[in-house]
Design an enzyme around this catalytic site. Sequence first.
Site, short mmCIF file in Angstrom:
data_model
loop_
_atom_site.label_atom_id
_atom_site.label_comp_id
_atom_site.label_asym_id
_atom_site.label_seq_id
_atom_site.Cartn_x
_atom_site.Cartn_y
_atom_site.Cartn_z
N LYS A 164 61.92 86.00 5.80
CA LYS A 164 61.15 87.31 6.04
C LYS A 164 61.83 88.37 6.90
CE LYS A 164 57.32 85.88 9.04
NZ LYS A 164 56.35 84.89 9.08
N ARG A 167 45.13 82.62 13.41
CA ARG A 167 45.44 83.62 12.30
C ARG A 167 44.77 82.99 11.30
NH1 ARG A 167 51.77 84.95 10.80
NH2 ARG A 167 51.47 83.26 9.50
C1 LIG Z 1 56.85 83.64 9.69
C2 LIG Z 1 56.25 82.50 9.34
C3 LIG Z 1 57.02 81.05 9.56
C4 LIG Z 1 58.32 81.23 10.19
O1 LIG Z 1 58.35 81.49 11.73
P1 LIG Z 1 59.64 81.46 12.72
O2 LIG Z 1 59.11 81.73 13.83
O3 LIG Z 1 60.51 82.61 12.23
O4 LIG Z 1 60.34 80.18 12.17
C5 LIG Z 1 56.49 80.04 9.15
N1 LIG Z 1 55.19 80.11 8.67
C6 LIG Z 1 54.57 80.94 8.29
C7 LIG Z 1 53.21 80.61 7.58
C8 LIG Z 1 54.82 82.26 8.66
O5 LIG Z 1 54.24 83.30 8.42
#
Ligand SMILES: *Cc1c(COP(=O)(O)O)cnc(C)c1O
Length: 353
Positions: A36, A131
Site C-alpha cells: 500500500k 483500530r
Molecule cells: C499497513 C498494514 C500492514 C503493513 O504494515 P507495515 O508497517 O508497512 O509493515 C499490515 N497489516 C495491516 C492490516 C495493514 O493495514
Amino acid sequence: MSAPRLEIDLKKLVENAQIVKAFCLEKGVNLTVVTKAVCGSMEIVESLLANGFSSFAESRIANLQRIRQSGLDAQLILLRSPMLSEVKQVVAYADISLNTELSVIRRLDKQALKTGKTHAILLMLELGDLREGILPSDLSEIVQEILTMEGIKLLGLGTNLACFGGVAPSAEKMRQLSAIAWKIEEEYDLNLEIVSGGNSANYQWLMSGEDLGATNHLRIGEMIFLGRETLAREPVLDLHTDVFTLVAELIEHKVKASKPYGELAQNVFGHRPAFNDLGERPRAILAVGEQDLDISGITPRLDAKIIGATSDHLILDAFGLDLDVGDEVAFDLNYSALLRAFTSPFVEKKYLK
Ligand SMILES: *Cc1c(COP(=O)(O)O)cnc(C)c1O
C-alpha cells in the site's frame, strides 16, 4: 527527466525483501508483502514476483483489481475491512480479506455463492491498538456463524498493533493471540491455517527468541521498503534505507530576510508560524509541496534545513550550499511521505533497474 520524481531502486528493494523473507522463514513465519505504501506499483509487484514472492496485500481494492487484471499469478489480500459497497469487487479481486463485521461477512458469503466462489477470510482481533478488531469475548459466537457459511472459508486469525494507538506487539500480546487461536481450534475442532501476528512492528518480538506460539504469518511493508522496524524506526538486518529517493528541482535562489515582514496573520494552512530573525540568508525554493507529499516526512540528503512549505513550494535554508536555479535536490522519505508521493499524479515514478 522531470521533477518532482521518485526514484525507485528495484535491485535494493528486491534485496531487502529477500533478506526480510529469509529472516522470517528462519523463524517459521511466512510473509506477505504489503504494497500500500507504493500504491500497488505493478513494477514492484512484478519484480518481487520474478524473485519468488507470491503473496501481496493492499488496503485499496482498486490496486488489487489492477494487479489481478494484469493476469499475474499471485495471492492477493485485502487489508482494510471491506466496505459493504465494495463486496462485489472484493470477492472478484481478492483471494483473502481481513474482516471484523458479521454483516460484511454475510454479504461476502452471499456474493461468493452467487459467483460460484469461496472467499477466504482472516478475522482480525482487537488487542489494544484500537483500530479494527473483534473483541476476544465476541469471537467464538462470530466463528460459530461463519462455520455455517458455504461461501466463506475461515482461513485464520490476525491482529494489527502499533498502527493507530502505537501499542507494541509485546510477547504478552502475541501470547494472547496464540491462546485465542488455540482455544478456537479446540472449541470448533478446526485447524487455522494462518495466524497473522502483525506487521513491521513485530521485528523486535521476532528477534527476542520468544516462542512464536501459533503465529506463522506476518504482513510486512515498511521494513522492506524503508529498511527499518517500526517501533523505534531503527535500521535493521543491514537493509537498504535508500531504496527511494525524492528529487525536486530548484526554481528560485535569492538572499532574503529570514523573518517575514509586514502585518502578520494566518498562513495558507491556517497557522501563524513563528520565525527567528537570522538576518539575511540565501533561500532556495523547490518545486514540490504539500499537494505532492507529506513535507514533514522528507529529509534532504544535503546538510540543509527545510524552513517550510506551501501546497506547491518547499523553502530551504541554502546557507553554505552551492545551489542554483535548475539544480536538483535529493531527499529521503518516511512512510507517510512515501505513501502520498506514490499516490500523487504530480510525482513521476522512475524505476532504476
Ligand atoms: C499497513 C498494514 C500492514 C503493513 O504494515 P507495515 O508497517 O508497512 O509493515 C499490515 N497489516 C495491516 C492490516 C495493514 O493495514
